[in-house]
Design a protein around this motif. Sequence first.
Motif, PDB file in Angstrom:
ATOM      1  N   THR A  25       0.801  -1.317   0.244  1.00 38.19           N
ATOM      2  CA  THR A  25      -0.055   0.191  -0.073  1.00 38.19           C
ATOM      3  C   THR A  25       0.917   1.135   0.007  1.00 38.19           C
ATOM      4  OG1 THR A  25       0.031   0.177   2.421  1.00 38.19           O
ATOM      5  CG2 THR A  25      -1.657  -1.065   1.462  1.00 38.19           C
ATOM      6  N   ASP A  26       0.190   2.390  -0.250  1.00 44.77           N
ATOM      7  CA  ASP A  26       1.044   3.717  -0.311  1.00 44.77           C
ATOM      8  C   ASP A  26       1.964   3.754   1.145  1.00 44.77           C
ATOM      9  OD1 ASP A  26       0.128   4.011  -2.774  1.00 44.77           O
ATOM     10  OD2 ASP A  26      -1.239   5.980  -2.009  1.00 44.77           O
ATOM     11  N   ILE A  27       1.396   3.591   2.263  1.00 48.45           N
ATOM     12  CA  ILE A  27       2.274   3.902   3.307  1.00 48.45           C
ATOM     13  C   ILE A  27       3.468   2.799   3.464  1.00 48.45           C
ATOM     14  CG2 ILE A  27       0.688   2.270   4.862  1.00 48.45           C
ATOM     15  CD1 ILE A  27       2.839   5.610   5.926  1.00 48.45           C
ATOM     16  N   GLN A  28       2.799   1.557   2.978  1.00 49.68           N
ATOM     17  CA  GLN A  28       4.103   0.563   3.101  1.00 49.68           C
ATOM     18  C   GLN A  28       5.136   0.702   2.007  1.00 49.68           C
ATOM     19  OE1 GLN A  28       1.542  -2.916   2.566  1.00 49.68           O
ATOM     20  NE2 GLN A  28       0.912  -3.002   4.337  1.00 49.68           N
ATOM     21  N   PHE A  29       4.729   1.250   1.041  1.00 44.98           N
ATOM     22  CA  PHE A  29       5.850   1.637  -0.095  1.00 44.98           C
ATOM     23  C   PHE A  29       6.738   2.852   0.366  1.00 44.98           C
ATOM     24  CE2 PHE A  29       7.016   4.178  -4.016  1.00 44.98           C
ATOM     25  CZ  PHE A  29       7.563   3.275  -4.573  1.00 44.98           C
ATOM     26  N   LYS A  30       6.209   3.744   1.189  1.00 50.20           N
ATOM     27  CA  LYS A  30       7.165   4.723   1.710  1.00 50.20           C
ATOM     28  C   LYS A  30       7.775   4.542   2.932  1.00 50.20           C
ATOM     29  CE  LYS A  30       5.004   8.741  -0.965  1.00 50.20           C
ATOM     30  NZ  LYS A  30       3.884   9.513  -0.670  1.00 50.20           N
ATOM     31  N   ALA A  31       7.126   3.673   3.946  1.00 48.82           N
ATOM     32  CA  ALA A  31       7.749   3.374   5.086  1.00 48.82           C
ATOM     33  C   ALA A  31       8.803   2.320   5.069  1.00 48.82           C
ATOM     34  CB  ALA A  31       6.406   3.265   6.128  1.00 48.82           C
ATOM     35  N   ILE A  32       8.502   1.544   4.546  1.00 49.89           N
ATOM     36  CA  ILE A  32       9.210   0.156   4.379  1.00 49.89           C
ATOM     37  C   ILE A  32      10.944   0.270   4.271  1.00 49.89           C
ATOM     38  CG2 ILE A  32      10.026  -2.351   3.362  1.00 49.89           C
ATOM     39  CD1 ILE A  32       6.900  -2.640   3.207  1.00 49.89           C
ATOM     40  N   PRO A  33      11.117   1.007   3.134  1.00 54.09           N
ATOM     41  CA  PRO A  33      12.811   1.338   2.909  1.00 54.09           C
ATOM     42  C   PRO A  33      13.289   1.974   3.958  1.00 54.09           C
ATOM     43  CG  PRO A  33      11.499   1.875   0.874  1.00 54.09           C
ATOM     44  CD  PRO A  33      10.288   1.661   1.903  1.00 54.09           C
ATOM     45  N   PRO A  34      12.840   3.142   4.576  1.00 49.88           N
ATOM     46  CA  PRO A  34      13.618   3.821   5.619  1.00 49.88           C
ATOM     47  C   PRO A  34      13.739   3.001   6.785  1.00 49.88           C
ATOM     48  CG  PRO A  34      11.517   4.957   4.937  1.00 49.88           C
ATOM     49  CD  PRO A  34      11.816   3.977   4.055  1.00 49.88           C
ATOM     50  N   ILE A  35      12.732   2.179   7.147  1.00 53.80           N
ATOM     51  CA  ILE A  35      12.663   1.460   8.334  1.00 53.80           C
ATOM     52  C   ILE A  35      13.804   0.334   8.256  1.00 53.80           C
ATOM     53  CG2 ILE A  35      11.419  -0.239  10.040  1.00 53.80           C
ATOM     54  CD1 ILE A  35       8.845   1.258   8.962  1.00 53.80           C
ATOM     55  N   LEU A  36      13.785  -0.293   6.983  1.00 54.19           N
ATOM     56  CA  LEU A  36      14.862  -1.146   6.751  1.00 54.19           C
ATOM     57  C   LEU A  36      16.315  -0.787   6.726  1.00 54.19           C
ATOM     58  CD1 LEU A  36      13.514  -2.957   3.313  1.00 54.19           C
ATOM     59  CD2 LEU A  36      13.892  -4.129   5.609  1.00 54.19           C
ATOM     60  N   LYS A  37      16.520   0.728   6.601  1.00 50.71           N
ATOM     61  CA  LYS A  37      17.735   1.239   6.692  1.00 50.71           C
ATOM     62  C   LYS A  37      18.047   1.574   8.060  1.00 50.71           C
ATOM     63  CE  LYS A  37      17.797   3.944   2.430  1.00 50.71           C
ATOM     64  NZ  LYS A  37      17.545   5.298   2.251  1.00 50.71           N
ATOM     65  N   GLY A  38      17.045   1.654   9.095  1.00 53.37           N
ATOM     66  CA  GLY A  38      17.373   1.909  10.583  1.00 53.37           C
ATOM     67  C   GLY A  38      17.003   3.314  10.832  1.00 53.37           C
ATOM     68  N   GLU A  39      16.311   3.880  10.005  1.00 53.38           N
ATOM     69  CA  GLU A  39      15.916   5.325  10.345  1.00 53.38           C
ATOM     70  C   GLU A  39      14.640   5.575  11.227  1.00 53.38           C
ATOM     71  OE1 GLU A  39      17.197   8.133   8.407  1.00 53.38           O
ATOM     72  OE2 GLU A  39      17.380   7.282   6.321  1.00 53.38           O
ATOM     73  N   ASP A  40      14.624   6.537  12.022  1.00 50.84           N
ATOM     74  CA  ASP A  40      13.459   6.808  12.671  1.00 50.84           C
ATOM     75  C   ASP A  40      12.177   7.400  11.897  1.00 50.84           C
ATOM     76  OD1 ASP A  40      14.980   6.040  14.794  1.00 50.84           O
ATOM     77  OD2 ASP A  40      14.523   8.184  15.905  1.00 50.84           O
ATOM     78  N   VAL A  41      10.909   7.016  11.920  1.00 52.90           N
ATOM     79  CA  VAL A  41       9.895   7.087  10.959  1.00 52.90           C
ATOM     80  C   VAL A  41       8.612   7.683  11.884  1.00 52.90           C
ATOM     81  CG1 VAL A  41       8.438   6.261   9.371  1.00 52.90           C
ATOM     82  CG2 VAL A  41      10.607   5.546   9.326  1.00 52.90           C
ATOM     83  N   MET A  42       8.148   8.894  11.431  1.00 56.14           N
ATOM     84  CA  MET A  42       6.820   9.179  11.931  1.00 56.14           C
ATOM     85  C   MET A  42       5.889   8.934  10.888  1.00 56.14           C
ATOM     86  SD  MET A  42       7.734  12.460  14.155  1.00 56.14           S
ATOM     87  CE  MET A  42       6.202  12.901  14.014  1.00 56.14           C
ATOM     88  N   ALA A  43       4.778   8.140  10.822  1.00 60.13           N
ATOM     89  CA  ALA A  43       4.108   7.960   9.749  1.00 60.13           C
ATOM     90  C   ALA A  43       2.556   8.385  10.016  1.00 60.13           C
ATOM     91  CB  ALA A  43       4.249   6.638   9.236  1.00 60.13           C
ATOM     92  N   ILE A  44       1.840   9.045   9.154  1.00 61.18           N
ATOM     93  CA  ILE A  44       0.525   9.288   9.489  1.00 61.18           C
ATOM     94  C   ILE A  44      -0.076   8.920   8.147  1.00 61.18           C
ATOM     95  CG2 ILE A  44      -1.176  11.009   9.636  1.00 61.18           C
ATOM     96  CD1 ILE A  44       0.810  10.788  11.963  1.00 61.18           C
ATOM     97  N   ALA A  45      -1.261   7.910   8.211  1.00 67.31           N
ATOM     98  CA  ALA A  45      -1.919   7.331   7.178  1.00 67.31           C
ATOM     99  C   ALA A  45      -3.311   6.860   7.593  1.00 67.31           C
ATOM    100  CB  ALA A  45      -0.983   6.175   6.222  1.00 67.31           C
ATOM    101  N   GLN A  46      -3.925   7.076   6.580  1.00 64.85           N
ATOM    102  CA  GLN A  46      -5.565   6.799   6.863  1.00 64.85           C
ATOM    103  C   GLN A  46      -5.864   5.487   7.412  1.00 64.85           C
ATOM    104  OE1 GLN A  46      -5.962   7.706   2.812  1.00 64.85           O
ATOM    105  NE2 GLN A  46      -7.531   9.435   3.510  1.00 64.85           N
ATOM    106  N   THR A  47      -6.827   5.325   7.980  1.00 63.57           N
ATOM    107  CA  THR A  47      -7.353   3.981   8.634  1.00 63.57           C
ATOM    108  C   THR A  47      -7.437   2.828   7.687  1.00 63.57           C
ATOM    109  OG1 THR A  47      -9.574   4.582   8.165  1.00 63.57           O
ATOM    110  CG2 THR A  47      -8.773   4.942  10.295  1.00 63.57           C
ATOM    111  N   GLY A  48      -6.863   1.696   7.889  1.00 60.81           N
ATOM    112  CA  GLY A  48      -7.031   0.502   7.065  1.00 60.81           C
ATOM    113  C   GLY A  48      -6.137   0.463   6.039  1.00 60.81           C
ATOM    114  N   THR A  49      -5.090   1.350   5.899  1.00 58.81           N
ATOM    115  CA  THR A  49      -4.180   1.498   4.744  1.00 58.81           C
ATOM    116  C   THR A  49      -2.856   0.532   4.886  1.00 58.81           C
ATOM    117  OG1 THR A  49      -3.177   3.385   5.817  1.00 58.81           O
ATOM    118  CG2 THR A  49      -4.599   3.976   4.164  1.00 58.81           C
ATOM    119  N   GLY A  50      -2.968  -0.343   6.041  1.00 60.64           N
ATOM    120  CA  GLY A  50      -1.753  -1.328   6.199  1.00 60.64           C
ATOM    121  C   GLY A  50      -0.717  -0.689   6.938  1.00 60.64           C
ATOM    122  N   LYS A  51      -0.896  -0.144   8.162  1.00 63.14           N
ATOM    123  CA  LYS A  51       0.031   0.383   8.714  1.00 63.14           C
ATOM    124  C   LYS A  51       0.902  -0.573   9.521  1.00 63.14           C
ATOM    125  CE  LYS A  51      -2.200   3.783  10.780  1.00 63.14           C
ATOM    126  NZ  LYS A  51      -3.583   3.761   9.817  1.00 63.14           N
TER     127      LYS A  51
END
Length: 410
Positions: A25-51
């Motif tokens: 999903t959009d949030i997964q597409f954006k959040a997975i790479p920086p988390i894999l790299k070990g970065e801190d992440v603050m993510a806001i995405a709508q309900t039910g989008t696979g956070k």
Amino acid sequence: MKFENYNIEPGIKKNIHTLGFKKPTDIQFKAIPPILKGEDVMAIAQTGTGKTAAFAIPVLHRLSQNLALGGEKKIRCVVMAPTHELALQITGVFEHIGENTKIRCLCVHGGVEQEPQIAKLEYGIDILVATPGRVFDLVSQGHIKLNAVEILILDEADHMLDLGFIKDIRDLIKFLPKQRQTLFFSATLNDKIKKLAYSLVRNPIRIQISPKDPVAKNIEHFVAFIEMDDKRFFLERLILENPQSKLLVFVRTKIRAERVCKALERASLPAATLHSGKLEKDRAQTMSEFRTGVTKVLIASDISARGIDIPDVDFVVNYDLPEQVENYVHRVGRTGRGTKKGQAYSFCSSEEKLLLLEIEEYLGKHITVLTISKRNYTATLELADEKEDNWRLLLNDAEKAAIKVWKKKK
Ligand code: ADP
Ligand code: MG
């Protein structure tokens, strides 16, 4: 981009495939790479989008890359969630995506006995999912050591703040190594939580998906003007006309939940209630029956439903409008999850019109009004042999007219 093309552990990929997830999903597409790299992440995405999977996938991969060889297992990741139900659900996602990996996950939460949880902890786990109060107790009593934690995750962080968990969270953080990865996930972010968030992260990557409309696009939502004493007749009608559907009904208080449930039972419509006044084991049982569809109508308070992912909820009903505006988004967000579509109806009485205005202001847009003709309204109250008009007809009227509430107010 497909999950196949990600550089993640093949076992994890296989599990993602088994879950039926094809592409992120959009949030997964954006959040997975920086988390894999070990970065801190603050993510806001709508309900039910696979956070949940947006953090579970990269975290499981990271942990599986350098498994402790032999020796004692240490807790390497802590996930904090506001309610028992959500903590259990997150644990389930970690278990599914991490199946057959060597990563072990445990959920601890209040409301149940501590001893069995302690026994499991002694067995050794990698990921601890917990409600803040219980984890703080276990840490203070020395049953949990958090000195090897590499990753801290706060899910539905703003709600934890609402529930007064802020002190527990702050106290707990003192037990964690300063050098760690911190991840924040929520559908809404208010100013207070922003402050807390920024005090915990280092140069975070901020990700925000569709901030303009906090209601997910898979949800059609309407408001109907119905007086307080008449609401139950409209709820009965909605249930009668959709006998196969799953309905999640939100009310303001525990007492009202029980009252609405009794009223439905008197009309021979079985329903169940979910709120903080119920015993832990009854709550778990109720959730499981609603999940599997044994119960079709669940009447809930806000607290018990935040973040909960129940498959195939067809309708959300705001029997009472939420007093906290963000809760509108979280409540309607219990339908239209993943790739599914859903509908939400808010029953707004004269006394609640101000609340409606506040919600619309928060959403930055107007909620489509489901106009109910006088005749139709009376017919519903009588619930007599009205066969020609049904709920769907009302809905069509609303779509055709697309009357916005603000036009009326102008
Ligand atoms: P959120 O935390 O954003 O409210 P959840 O993590 O609870 O949402 O996920 C909502 C639903 O979407 C779940 O049923 C989940 O299985 C499903 N889902 C998550 N990721 C995907 C994906 N990549 N493809 C299809 N469905 C997904
Ligand atoms: Mg969630």
